[in-house]
Design an enzyme around this catalytic site. Structure first.
Site, mmCIF file in Angstrom:
data_model
loop_
_atom_site.group_PDB
_atom_site.id
_atom_site.type_symbol
_atom_site.label_atom_id
_atom_site.label_comp_id
_atom_site.label_asym_id
_atom_site.label_seq_id
_atom_site.Cartn_x
_atom_site.Cartn_y
_atom_site.Cartn_z
ATOM 1 N N ASP A 110 0.821 -1.210 0.000
ATOM 2 C CA ASP A 110 0.000 0.000 0.000
ATOM 3 C C ASP A 110 0.856 1.262 0.000
ATOM 4 O O ASP A 110 0.407 2.324 -0.422
ATOM 5 C CB ASP A 110 -0.907 0.028 1.249
ATOM 6 C CG ASP A 110 -1.746 -1.226 1.378
ATOM 7 O OD1 ASP A 110 -1.707 -2.052 0.445
ATOM 8 O OD2 ASP A 110 -2.422 -1.387 2.401
ATOM 9 N N ASP A 202 -2.763 5.478 -2.821
ATOM 10 C CA ASP A 202 -2.089 4.359 -2.161
ATOM 11 C C ASP A 202 -1.472 3.529 -3.283
ATOM 12 O O ASP A 202 -2.094 3.353 -4.344
ATOM 13 C CB ASP A 202 -3.093 3.482 -1.406
ATOM 14 C CG ASP A 202 -3.506 4.059 -0.049
ATOM 15 O OD1 ASP A 202 -3.103 5.189 0.281
ATOM 16 O OD2 ASP A 202 -4.251 3.356 0.666
ATOM 17 N N HIS A 252 -7.580 -0.461 -3.385
ATOM 18 C CA HIS A 252 -6.513 -1.419 -3.703
ATOM 19 C C HIS A 252 -7.013 -2.433 -4.724
ATOM 20 O O HIS A 252 -7.976 -3.148 -4.485
ATOM 21 C CB HIS A 252 -5.978 -2.093 -2.444
ATOM 22 C CG HIS A 252 -5.551 -1.087 -1.405
ATOM 23 N ND1 HIS A 252 -5.506 -1.355 -0.070
ATOM 24 C CD2 HIS A 252 -5.147 0.213 -1.537
ATOM 25 C CE1 HIS A 252 -5.086 -0.268 0.587
ATOM 26 N NE2 HIS A 252 -4.878 0.694 -0.297
ATOM 27 N N ASP A 254 -5.787 -5.193 -5.873
ATOM 28 C CA ASP A 254 -5.324 -6.574 -5.883
ATOM 29 C C ASP A 254 -6.312 -7.616 -5.365
ATOM 30 O O ASP A 254 -5.949 -8.782 -5.157
ATOM 31 C CB ASP A 254 -3.947 -6.699 -5.191
ATOM 32 C CG ASP A 254 -3.911 -6.061 -3.811
ATOM 33 O OD1 ASP A 254 -4.950 -5.578 -3.340
ATOM 34 O OD2 ASP A 254 -2.821 -6.049 -3.206
ATOM 35 N N ARG A 277 -17.222 -7.654 -9.253
ATOM 36 C CA ARG A 277 -16.697 -6.326 -9.614
ATOM 37 C C ARG A 277 -16.257 -6.330 -11.079
ATOM 38 O O ARG A 277 -15.059 -6.198 -11.377
ATOM 39 C CB ARG A 277 -15.483 -5.977 -8.750
ATOM 40 C CG ARG A 277 -15.782 -5.994 -7.262
ATOM 41 C CD ARG A 277 -14.496 -5.824 -6.456
ATOM 42 N NE ARG A 277 -14.765 -5.909 -5.037
ATOM 43 C CZ ARG A 277 -13.839 -6.010 -4.110
ATOM 44 N NH1 ARG A 277 -12.555 -6.034 -4.452
ATOM 45 N NH2 ARG A 277 -14.164 -6.083 -2.834
ATOM 46 N N SER A 312 -10.967 -5.383 7.936
ATOM 47 C CA SER A 312 -11.708 -4.383 7.150
ATOM 48 C C SER A 312 -11.754 -4.728 5.664
ATOM 49 O O SER A 312 -12.359 -3.993 4.893
ATOM 50 C CB SER A 312 -11.051 -3.015 7.306
ATOM 51 O OG SER A 312 -11.173 -2.603 8.628
ATOM 52 N N SER A 313 -11.078 -5.793 5.265
ATOM 53 C CA SER A 313 -11.096 -6.153 3.843
ATOM 54 C C SER A 313 -12.255 -7.109 3.577
ATOM 55 O O SER A 313 -12.813 -7.703 4.492
ATOM 56 C CB SER A 313 -9.803 -6.843 3.440
ATOM 57 O OG SER A 313 -8.705 -6.041 3.754
ATOM 58 N N CYS A 366 -0.930 -8.119 -0.612
ATOM 59 C CA CYS A 366 -0.894 -6.852 0.141
ATOM 60 C C CYS A 366 0.322 -6.765 1.051
ATOM 61 O O CYS A 366 0.898 -5.694 1.220
ATOM 62 C CB CYS A 366 -2.104 -6.718 1.054
ATOM 63 S SG CYS A 366 -3.666 -7.130 0.313
HETATM 64 N N1 ARG Z 1 -10.288 -3.367 -0.508
HETATM 65 C C1 ARG Z 1 -9.964 -4.710 -0.827
HETATM 66 C C2 ARG Z 1 -11.157 -5.600 -0.605
HETATM 67 O O1 ARG Z 1 -11.707 -5.534 0.452
HETATM 68 C C3 ARG Z 1 -8.841 -5.200 0.004
HETATM 69 C C4 ARG Z 1 -7.561 -4.845 -0.610
HETATM 70 C C5 ARG Z 1 -6.425 -5.180 0.238
HETATM 71 N N2 ARG Z 1 -5.269 -4.919 -0.512
HETATM 72 C C6 ARG Z 1 -4.180 -4.326 -0.041
HETATM 73 N N3 ARG Z 1 -3.169 -4.128 -0.867
HETATM 74 N N4 ARG Z 1 -4.101 -3.916 1.198
HETATM 75 O O2 ARG Z 1 -11.536 -6.376 -1.426
#
Ligand code: ARG
Length: 384
Positions: A110, A202, A252, A254, A277, A312-313, A366
């Site tokens: 990040d 980020d 993010h 990924d 998505r 939180s992901s 990540c």
């Molecule tokens: N926002 C992404 C999701 O919840 C998580 C991404 C986490 N990636 C990272 N490089 N920290 O699907």
């Protein structure tokens, strides 16, 4: 250890990588750009989103899995660099704002990115992550020994209140009862929590595919941030902006678009996509026209679709894998459906346990940042 800073793709043979550490980690603080949500409803009834340091046992469990990933990489002959954790439970204060504590240094992805011989430190977009770069400075000074390496740090934003659009958090209220047309409009207006008053991004909103890099416009990257990257890099790479309208909280790239291997001798390249998505039609056509096959990831395994209480992901951490080379991938051990899909595409898999890392900001991709791959700025996109 000697290093050469060079990485153009997500799949070139990996030589050197950073793996994060969970030491001193704290709960990511709530702030204009971030609202914590506890996944377990029983716990959520009892307490608010916590502040301060995480429990030592939780930190130790994550470190065990991060160390295991490091050993796995080292045993493959890959050089592994680790950050220097600062005390993330410290309160921080700037002239414009204050937060109770910082977050952690589990996710170098990040904070920094290697593009060719450049290492770029992102502006970051959250107050609690403003000083995270300090944990990676020992590494960057090590890389500085490579006299060809160039180090860029993006302009630090103020992160003052006027950078954030507060209306974002109520944007989806009553969404389900709206007409399809209204829903479509809300999803396709691409208004996220950052406004365009300052440059912000980020690094994990970027994915590298040789001479072309793809950046997601998101909660964590605004259009000015993308424009800064374009002006800095346009001598070397072509920047494409992607939007994923059906991700209500994009952050993010990924867990959304994961390139696995390039097209070769009339065999199509492979990109793993997220069935919830989808790409915009014009972007889908662009990839397909250039001989890339888009393959939807299967649904996450049952165990991983229930995310840990303080994670939180989303469940789509399931597709957050790391390429060792174009044939070999490191994947989370529970994702059996994904394993079968990848095996059917003739990838070799190395499985690691990783669920304990999830609440520290992400999964395998990540928590790493590639510094050296055996690759070049080859073009994998011939047609516009
Ligand atoms: N926002 C992404 C999701 O919840 C998580 C991404 C986490 N990636 C990272 N490089 N920290 O699907």
């Amino acid at each position: 250890m000697s290093f050469r800073v060079n990485a153009w793709t997500e799949w070139g043979k990996l030589k050197t990588i950073v793996v994060g550490k969970a030491d001193n980690a704290a709960f990511q603080p709530e702030e204009p750009g971030y609202k914590g949500k506890i996944n377990n409803p029983l716990i959520a009834q009892e307490i608010n989103w916590p502040v301060g340091k995480k429990k030592q046992s939780v930190i130790d469990a994550a470190n065990e899995q991060l160390d295991n990933l490091s050993h796995t990489l080292t045993s493959l002959g890959i050089k592994v660099l680790r950050p220097t954790p600062i005390d993330f439970s410290q309160n921080i204060k700037t002239p414009g704002w204050e937060v109770s504590n910082m977050f952690c240094c589990v996710c170098p992805r990040d904070v920094m990115i290697t593009i060719g011989n450049y290492v770029i430190e992102a502006t970051m977009s959250k107050r609690g992550r403003f000083f995270e770069y300090l944990s990676y400075r020992d590494i960057i000074y090590c890389l500085w020994h490579d006299s060809h390496m160039k180090w860029k740090t993006a302009p630090k934003p103020s992160m003052n209140i006027n950078m954030y659009w507060e209306g974002y958090w109520s944007k989806f209220e009553g969404f389900d009862s709206k007409s399809n047309e209204e829903k479509h409009q809300i999803l396709h207006n691409y208004q996220y929590v950052l406004n365009e008053s300052e440059i912000a991004f980020d690094a994990a909103d970027i994915t590298k595919m040789g001479q072309d890099i793809f950046i997601q416009h998101s909660m964590t990257t605004n259009l000015k941030g993308i424009e800064w990257l374009r002006r800095e890099l346009d001598q070397h790479v072509k920047i494409h902006v992607l939007n994923f309208p059906y991700d209500k909280e994009p952050s993010h790239i990924d867990c959304t678009l994961v390139p696995l291997r390039p097209p070769k001798n009339n065999i199509k390249g492979v990109i793993l996509t997220n069935p919830e998505r989808p790409l915009l039609e014009k972007d889908k056509i662009f990839f397909e026209k250039n001989n890339w096959q888009l393959i939807d990831s299967p649904l996450p395994n049952k165990i991983n679709s229930q995310m840990p209480s303080f994670c939180s992901s989303s469940k789509w951490l399931s597709m957050n894998l790391l390429s060792i080379d174009e044939n070999t991938l490191i994947v989370e051990e529970n994702e059996t459906e994904l394993h079968s899909l990848l095996r059917s595409l003739e990838f070799e898999l190395i499985k690691v346990p990783y669920r304990k890392v999830f609440e520290f900001g992400g999964s395998i991709h990540c928590s790493t940042c590639d510094i050296e791959r055996e690759d070049t700025n080859e073009s994998f996109f011939q047609t516009n």
